[in-house]
Design an enzyme around this catalytic site. Structure first.
Site, mmCIF file in Angstrom:
data_model
loop_
_atom_site.group_PDB
_atom_site.id
_atom_site.type_symbol
_atom_site.label_atom_id
_atom_site.label_comp_id
_atom_site.label_asym_id
_atom_site.label_seq_id
_atom_site.Cartn_x
_atom_site.Cartn_y
_atom_site.Cartn_z
ATOM 1 N N CYS A 157 0.835 -1.208 0.000
ATOM 2 C CA CYS A 157 0.000 0.000 0.000
ATOM 3 C C CYS A 157 0.870 1.258 0.000
ATOM 4 O O CYS A 157 0.666 2.179 -0.796
ATOM 5 C CB CYS A 157 -0.907 0.012 1.233
ATOM 6 S SG CYS A 157 -2.297 -1.137 1.161
ATOM 7 N N ASN A 158 1.839 1.293 0.890
ATOM 8 C CA ASN A 158 2.717 2.455 0.974
ATOM 9 C C ASN A 158 3.568 2.609 -0.281
ATOM 10 O O ASN A 158 3.789 3.719 -0.766
ATOM 11 C CB ASN A 158 3.623 2.343 2.203
ATOM 12 C CG ASN A 158 4.641 3.466 2.257
ATOM 13 O OD1 ASN A 158 4.320 4.615 2.533
ATOM 14 N ND2 ASN A 158 5.905 3.127 1.974
#
EC number: 3.4.19.3
Length: 225
Positions: A157-158
């Site tokens: 996600c990051n």
């Protein structure tokens, strides 16, 4: 009437998750639209918004290229990436993307990077480019549990969030950000996530406020700390 393109991405699969809001929310917004403007003074009254949805693999190597392919095909004005955060008690607005991959859990390609930069030549972090204050105000009006998140962790996600903002930094005017949804629950309970319809309403609020901010930017809409 002005036209705007919005891309909304979601990760395609999470182990043990039967109903994935990161897929269902973007799909519902594309199918149902943003709803009517609040009035003639609402910037949404003078714009036609086209929503493009893309499913992203949970892969460090493939996530950003998959999203970028859709971006290059649609030339969006706004890009909103979404994901699932199992521990969330409400919708989480991610403030910061950090230049770090660090996980003991393998991604879909069985890759486990440890303390590696996403871009060795890139800055340590980027702030979101979404109007978090106005989004939170909409959430409060719609009784949607939500909070600000300091960062999107160090998993895929990051990595996607960082690559997205790394790309937007090279564009003349494109908004980008990341929203984490909780698990889908059957009732308004911090133990059971949030009902899907409530999460769809939250996603719609995010897009509507991002469009309003794109059309009429204001410093009062921004909240990152």
């Amino acid at each position: 009437m002005r036209e705007l393109n919005v891309v909304i991405s979601g990760f395609d699969h999470y182990d043990g998750v039967d109903v994935n809001p990161a897929i269902e929310v973007p799909k519902a917004i594309a199918e149902q639209g943003l709803g009517p403007a609040s009035g003639p003074d609402d910037p949404l009254d003078q714009v036609e918004v086209t929503i493009h949805v893309v499913s992203i693999p949970v892969s460090f190597a493939k996530a950003w290229p998959t999203l970028k392919e859709t971006i290059e095909a649609t030339r969006p004005d706004i890009v909103i990436a979404t994901g699932l955060k199992h521990s969330a008690r409400g919708v989480m607005l991610e403030r910061c993307a950090t230049n770090l991959m660090d996980t003991a859990k393998p991604d879909a390609d069985n890759v486990t990077p440890r303390r590696e930069p996403i871009d060795p030549d890139g800055p340590a972090a980027y702030w979101t480019r979404l109007p978090l204050r106005s989004i939170l105000n909409d959430f409060a009006d719609d009784s949607i549990p939500a909070t600000l998140s300091s960062d999107a962790g160090t998993f895929v996600c990051n990595s996607l969030f960082y690559n997205l903002l790394n790309w937007t930094a090279t564009q003349e005017r494109v908004l980008g950000g990341f929203v984490s949804f909780p698990l889908v629950g059957l009732a308004h309970s911090s133990q059971n996530g949030l009902p899907l319809e409530q999460q769809i309403a939250a996603g719609r609020d995010v897009v509507r406020e991002a469009v309003r901010y794109y059309l009429k930017p204001s410093s009062s809409d921004i909240l990152i700390a």
